[in-house]
Design an enzyme around this catalytic site. Structure first.
Site, PDB file in Angstrom:
ATOM      1  CD1 TRP A  90      -4.935   6.598  -1.767  1.00  0.00           C
ATOM      2  CD2 TRP A  90      -2.748   7.474  -1.597  1.00  0.00           C
ATOM      3  NE1 TRP A  90      -4.276   6.059  -0.377  1.00  0.00           N
ATOM      4  CE2 TRP A  90      -2.979   6.577  -0.470  1.00  0.00           C
ATOM      5  CE3 TRP A  90      -2.058   8.323  -1.579  1.00  0.00           C
ATOM      6  CZ2 TRP A  90      -2.019   6.241   0.411  1.00  0.00           C
ATOM      7  CZ3 TRP A  90      -0.747   8.049  -0.971  1.00  0.00           C
ATOM      8  CH2 TRP A  90      -0.711   7.118   0.206  1.00  0.00           C
ATOM      9  CG  ASP A 137     -22.623 -12.924 -15.625  1.00  0.00           C
ATOM     10  OD1 ASP A 137     -23.619 -12.618 -14.625  1.00  0.00           O
ATOM     11  OD2 ASP A 137     -22.833 -13.376 -16.644  1.00  0.00           O
ATOM     12  CG  ASN A 195     -20.522  -5.463  -6.737  1.00  0.00           C
ATOM     13  OD1 ASN A 195     -19.224  -5.122  -7.304  1.00  0.00           O
ATOM     14  ND2 ASN A 195     -20.332  -6.954  -6.385  1.00  0.00           N
ATOM     15  CE  LYS A 226     -16.367  -2.188   2.563  1.00  0.00           C
ATOM     16  NZ  LYS A 226     -15.109  -2.218   1.633  1.00  0.00           N
ATOM     17  CE1 TYR A 234      -4.109   1.707   0.005  1.00  0.00           C
ATOM     18  CE2 TYR A 234      -3.206   2.916   1.802  1.00  0.00           C
ATOM     19  CZ  TYR A 234      -4.207   2.677   0.939  1.00  0.00           C
ATOM     20  OH  TYR A 234      -5.268   3.718   0.677  1.00  0.00           O
ATOM     21  CE1 TYR A 272     -13.203   3.928  -8.157  1.00  0.00           C
ATOM     22  CE2 TYR A 272     -12.906   2.972  -6.327  1.00  0.00           C
ATOM     23  CZ  TYR A 272     -13.534   3.153  -7.372  1.00  0.00           C
ATOM     24  OH  TYR A 272     -14.969   2.337  -7.163  1.00  0.00           O
ATOM     25  N   GLY A 306      -7.271  -0.977  -8.000  1.00  0.00           N
ATOM     26  CA  GLY A 306      -6.751  -1.876  -8.972  1.00  0.00           C
ATOM     27  C   GLY A 306      -7.099  -3.344  -8.705  1.00  0.00           C
ATOM     28  CG  MET A 307     -10.933  -3.949  -6.695  1.00  0.00           C
ATOM     29  SD  MET A 307      -9.933  -4.242  -5.127  1.00  0.00           S
ATOM     30  CE  MET A 307     -10.573  -6.005  -4.619  1.00  0.00           C
TER      31      MET A 307
HETATM   32  P1  NDP Z   1     -15.110  -3.687  -1.431  1.00  0.00           P
HETATM   33  O1  NDP Z   1     -14.417  -4.847  -0.626  1.00  0.00           O
HETATM   34  O2  NDP Z   1     -16.349  -2.965  -0.874  1.00  0.00           O
HETATM   35  O3  NDP Z   1     -15.274  -4.101  -2.962  1.00  0.00           O
HETATM   36  C1  NDP Z   1     -14.567  -4.734  -3.703  1.00  0.00           C
HETATM   37  C2  NDP Z   1     -14.816  -4.798  -5.044  1.00  0.00           C
HETATM   38  O4  NDP Z   1     -13.988  -5.171  -5.901  1.00  0.00           O
HETATM   39  C3  NDP Z   1     -16.119  -5.558  -5.367  1.00  0.00           C
HETATM   40  O5  NDP Z   1     -16.953  -4.752  -6.227  1.00  0.00           O
HETATM   41  C4  NDP Z   1     -15.651  -6.816  -6.147  1.00  0.00           C
HETATM   42  O6  NDP Z   1     -16.421  -7.370  -7.087  1.00  0.00           O
HETATM   43  C5  NDP Z   1     -14.548  -6.171  -6.842  1.00  0.00           C
HETATM   44  N1  NDP Z   1     -13.376  -6.960  -7.285  1.00  0.00           N
HETATM   45  C6  NDP Z   1     -12.590  -8.000  -6.429  1.00  0.00           C
HETATM   46  N2  NDP Z   1     -11.815  -8.595  -7.256  1.00  0.00           N
HETATM   47  C7  NDP Z   1     -11.895  -8.229  -8.591  1.00  0.00           C
HETATM   48  C8  NDP Z   1     -11.261  -8.636  -9.704  1.00  0.00           C
HETATM   49  N3  NDP Z   1     -10.205  -9.455  -9.674  1.00  0.00           N
HETATM   50  N4  NDP Z   1     -11.787  -7.946 -10.823  1.00  0.00           N
HETATM   51  C9  NDP Z   1     -12.836  -7.073 -10.805  1.00  0.00           C
HETATM   52  N5  NDP Z   1     -13.405  -6.847  -9.686  1.00  0.00           N
HETATM   53  C10 NDP Z   1     -12.951  -7.443  -8.597  1.00  0.00           C
HETATM   54  O7  NDP Z   1     -13.973  -2.484  -1.802  1.00  0.00           O
HETATM   55  P2  NDP Z   1     -14.181  -0.947  -1.620  1.00  0.00           P
HETATM   56  O8  NDP Z   1     -15.145  -0.302  -2.182  1.00  0.00           O
HETATM   57  O9  NDP Z   1     -13.766  -0.859  -0.147  1.00  0.00           O
HETATM   58  O10 NDP Z   1     -12.718  -0.823  -2.123  1.00  0.00           O
HETATM   59  C11 NDP Z   1     -12.687  -0.795  -3.810  1.00  0.00           C
HETATM   60  C12 NDP Z   1     -11.371  -0.413  -4.216  1.00  0.00           C
HETATM   61  O11 NDP Z   1     -11.204   1.130  -4.160  1.00  0.00           O
HETATM   62  C13 NDP Z   1     -10.254  -0.997  -3.677  1.00  0.00           C
HETATM   63  O12 NDP Z   1      -8.860  -1.202  -4.618  1.00  0.00           O
HETATM   64  C14 NDP Z   1      -9.794   0.016  -2.635  1.00  0.00           C
HETATM   65  O13 NDP Z   1      -8.508   0.082  -2.307  1.00  0.00           O
HETATM   66  C15 NDP Z   1      -9.919   1.325  -3.440  1.00  0.00           C
HETATM   67  N6  NDP Z   1     -10.094   2.410  -2.646  1.00  0.00           N
HETATM   68  C16 NDP Z   1      -9.351   3.514  -3.038  1.00  0.00           C
HETATM   69  C17 NDP Z   1      -9.552   4.883  -2.526  1.00  0.00           C
HETATM   70  C18 NDP Z   1      -8.886   6.013  -2.790  1.00  0.00           C
HETATM   71  O14 NDP Z   1      -8.646   7.133  -2.045  1.00  0.00           O
HETATM   72  N7  NDP Z   1      -7.787   5.872  -4.046  1.00  0.00           N
HETATM   73  C19 NDP Z   1     -10.411   4.975  -1.305  1.00  0.00           C
HETATM   74  C20 NDP Z   1     -11.356   3.824  -1.265  1.00  0.00           C
HETATM   75  C21 NDP Z   1     -11.132   2.649  -1.605  1.00  0.00           C
HETATM   76  P3  NDP Z   1     -17.294  -8.733  -7.230  1.00  0.00           P
HETATM   77  O15 NDP Z   1     -18.323  -8.705  -6.215  1.00  0.00           O
HETATM   78  O16 NDP Z   1     -17.340  -9.156  -8.227  1.00  0.00           O
HETATM   79  O17 NDP Z   1     -16.109  -9.895  -6.589  1.00  0.00           O
END
Ligand code: NDP
Length: 340
Positions: A278, A184, A160, A335, A61, A252, A254-255
């Site tokens: 950020w 999906d 979501n 969550k 991080y 914001y 990079g999941m």
């Molecule tokens: P959540 O844990 O609430 O949700 C995670 C999301 O990521 C779900 O929609 C999930 O979808 C999706 N996901 C997980 N793995 C993958 C993948 N391999 N490919 C595509 N989608 C995926 O997350 P948050 O909302 O708390 O955070 C989301 C992102 O935003 C994180 O990366 C977090 O670090 C970032 N963030 C950045 C901030 C900033 O200031 N830059 C501030 C807050 C958050 P599914 O249901 O399909 O698994």
């Protein structure tokens, strides 16, 4: 005596279904320091498990604490006692961390006054526990990058996610249309209905976004001038394809752990802008009064019923391992909130 989570140095515990690539944290008893001067004794009430908490434990991080450290960057606590020079907080107040790195996965702690922001107590506990990161990020991204007017549209992926759910609701309050992309899954209709109940105008899967028929949406809504990218990889390339000329994509998250790839022709012929956001940097660039103002704006939306907490599962702190494992599983759509 308090229970506190501390990062362990050795890997331990059974392997979860999706392996957690980190040394599992341990619960540990620590002594509380005496409350003096600008100290504030806080009893933690609830704290979410966010992806950034996991990234921090993994060591990848943008901000890393000195070890040993307590996990958790967000949460809601209640003031128990204050030192003699504390002026802004009193016993009974609700507080959230002013910045990342506070260590919220614990029952009690003594923090300095400037590490905390007091928040109103008339909002639901789950909203308070998840107020300081995701809704703030959603709000800033919606208002700081493009001058959007009611009726304009925004496209986002991972709709979501906690941030995505806040984007849907805040955009709806600002009378913006949202085009929401999700992965999906077998129960996609249930998820679609849930997001539409929050105010989503369109919900599409990643695959649906790629087919030409999707373009019919843009007979009813203008092409988006703002795209919010939580995923990277192919998903972000698709968002770019649907942006209006001159539009901005803000990355914001990079999941997918894949880089953003932008086509040369889109950059040249549509003059698209690629930006990043950020929240930690936003806070460094703004005063704590400005952060407090943002929090109060969001609390108004919560009171008006326009912003609810993300779908949550409450897990007692003692069962933190279960919460950490669930937080890295795909398609959970809930969550994990540790309750103390
Ligand atoms: P959540 O844990 O609430 O949700 C995670 C999301 O990521 C779900 O929609 C999930 O979808 C999706 N996901 C997980 N793995 C993958 C993948 N391999 N490919 C595509 N989608 C995926 O997350 P948050 O909302 O708390 O955070 C989301 C992102 O935003 C994180 O990366 C977090 O670090 C970032 N963030 C950045 C901030 C900033 O200031 N830059 C501030 C807050 C958050 P599914 O249901 O399909 O698994």
């Amino acid at each position: 005596m308090r229970v506190s989570s501390r990062l362990g140095s050795a890997a331990g515990g059974p392997r979860p279904p999706t392996p957690l690539p980190l040394s599992l944290p341990r619960l540990k008893n620590l002594e509380l320091t005496a409350v003096e001067g600008s100290d504030v004794h806080v009893r933690m009430l609830a704290a979410p498990v966010n992806p950034s908490d996991i990234n921090m434990i993994q060591g990848n991080y943008g901000l890393l604490p000195k070890l040993p450290a307590v996990g958790g960057n967000e949460g809601i606590g209640q003031v128990v006692a204050v030192g003699s020079s504390v002026s802004r907080l009193k016993p009974g107040d609700w507080v959230i961390p002013a910045s990342a790195g506070l260590g919220t996965w614990r029952t009690e702690a003594v923090f300095s006054e400037e590490a905390l922001i007091g928040i109103p107590k008339d909002i639901p506990l789950q909203s308070a526990a998840t107020l300081g990161v995701n809704p703030c990020t959603a709000y800033r991204m919606l208002v700081d990058f493009e001058q959007l007017q009611p009726g304009d549209s925004v496209i986002q992926n991972a709709s979501n996610s906690g941030v995505g759910q806040a984007v849907i609701q805040i955009a709806s309050a600002l009378r913006l249309k949202t085009i929401n992309v999700v992965r999906d899954r077998p129960d996609i209709q249930k998820l679609t209905d849930r997001l539409k109940n929050l105010g989503a105008d369109y919900v599409l899967t990643e695959e649906e976004l790629r087919i030409p028929e999707t373009k019919t949406i843009f007979k009813d809504v203008p092409l988006p001038r703002l795209a919010l990218n939580c995923v990277g990889g192919k998903s972000s390339t698709e968002l770019l394809r649907h942006l209006a000329p001159g539009g901005t994509m803000v990355t914001y998250g990079g999941m997918a752990k894949q880089p953003v790839t932008a086509s040369v022709s889109l950059l040249i012929f549509k003059d698209l802008r690629l930006r990043g956001f950020w929240l930690s940097q936003w806070k460094k660039n703004h005063s704590s009064d400005e952060f407090k103002e943002l929090i109060l704006t969001l609390c108004d939306l919560i009171r008006q019923g326009q912003l609810t907490a993300p779908a949550c599962s409450e897990v007692p702190l003692q069962d933190y391992q279960q919460a950490l494992e669930a937080s890295v599983k795909p398609f959970v759509s809930s969550k994990q909130i540790l309750t103390m």
